[in-house]
Write an enzyme that holds these catalytic residues in place. Structure first.
Site, PDB file in Angstrom:
ATOM      1  N   LYS A  19      -1.346   0.832  13.160  1.00  0.00           N
ATOM      2  CA  LYS A  19      -0.216  -0.062  12.927  1.00  0.00           C
ATOM      3  C   LYS A  19       0.947   0.285  13.843  1.00  0.00           C
ATOM      4  CE  LYS A  19      -0.038   0.920   8.491  1.00  0.00           C
ATOM      5  NZ  LYS A  19      -1.252   1.771   8.419  1.00  0.00           N
ATOM      6  N   GLU A  23       6.499   1.010   8.577  1.00  0.00           N
ATOM      7  CA  GLU A  23       6.420   1.415   7.160  1.00  0.00           C
ATOM      8  C   GLU A  23       7.137   0.408   6.252  1.00  0.00           C
ATOM      9  OE1 GLU A  23       4.540   3.937   6.535  1.00  0.00           O
ATOM     10  OE2 GLU A  23       4.725   5.410   8.137  1.00  0.00           O
ATOM     11  N   CYS A  24       6.899  -0.871   6.508  1.00  0.00           N
ATOM     12  CA  CYS A  24       7.643  -1.925   5.802  1.00  0.00           C
ATOM     13  C   CYS A  24       7.322  -1.990   4.313  1.00  0.00           C
ATOM     14  CB  CYS A  24       7.390  -3.273   6.444  1.00  0.00           C
ATOM     15  SG  CYS A  24       5.665  -3.782   6.336  1.00  0.00           S
ATOM     16  N   GLN A  25       6.243  -1.313   3.890  1.00  0.00           N
ATOM     17  CA  GLN A  25       5.916  -1.326   2.457  1.00  0.00           C
ATOM     18  C   GLN A  25       7.024  -0.687   1.631  1.00  0.00           C
ATOM     19  OE1 GLN A  25       4.311   0.557   4.715  1.00  0.00           O
ATOM     20  NE2 GLN A  25       4.038   2.644   3.974  1.00  0.00           N
TER      21      GLN A  25
END
Ligand SMILES: [Zn+2]
Length: 196
Positions: free
Chosen positions: A15, A82-84
């Site tokens: 990612k 790390e958009c979670q």
């Protein structure tokens, strides 16, 4: 027209490498870009890929308004690593960045946590993103891996807090079948432990 793009994958799905390559493409075409990541990741101010590339970034807190952060900067595209770990509200702010400021927003992150449940940021991205793409990775058995299994002292675990900062090496990506097999073993071992 600008878009909110969500690219998700399990651990090891490249990612961050994908993020850095897309950022590089935009920059070489003369577009201003910005890389952001939530502070919850302890490796602040840099994004790292396991394949060995890295880049400076800005980190943000859970209560930071991403719309006003981005509005002040002259950029054409924003990349969130790390958009979670973004909050529900921050994903909405990013949608407004796309719609009102006409800036492309690329979000990269995990879909689910080690207990196979959606993260807050991932859930809102599934609800709002213009485009959703799964980045592939493979399980040790050869199947497509979509789960993130947590290991403590070499043993899989399915209990605990959703976020363990800096504990990334404790995760192994698995296919659904292998994940649930490990979970069944874990549950039976835990029952035995409790019975002794
Ligand atoms: Zn497998």
């Amino acid at each position: 027209m600008a878009k909110l793009i969500y690219k998700f994958g399990s651990m090891g799905a490249s990612k961050t490498a994908n993020l850095l390559m897309t950022n590089y493409n935009y920059k070489t075409q003369g577009f201003g870009t910005l890389i952001l990541k939530p502070e919850i990741d302890t490796r602040t101010h840099q994004v790292f890929s396991r394949i060995g590339i890295e880049h400076e970034c800005l980190s943000f807190s859970r209560d930071q308004d991403l719309y006003s952060t981005i509005e002040r900067l002259n950029v054409h595209a924003v990349f969130i690593d790390e958009c979670q770990f973004c909050t529900y509200e921050q994903i909405e702010q990013l949608a407004h960045v796309v719609d009102d400021l006409k800036i492309y927003v690329f979000c990269y992150g995990l879909r689910t946590d080690f207990q196979s449940h959606l993260f807050e940021g991932s859930k809102r991205l599934f609800e709002l993103a213009d485009k959703i793409e799964q980045l592939p990775s493979v399980c040790e058995c050869g199947n497509k891996s979509i789960m993130n299994e947590r290991f403590i002292n070499g043993r899989p675990t399915f209990e605990g807090e959703q976020i363990e900062c800096g504990a990334e090496d404790k995760y192994i990506t698995k296919c659904r079948k292998c994940y649930f097999e490990d979970q069944r073993k874990f549950k039976s071992e835990t029952c035995i432990d409790k019975a002794i």
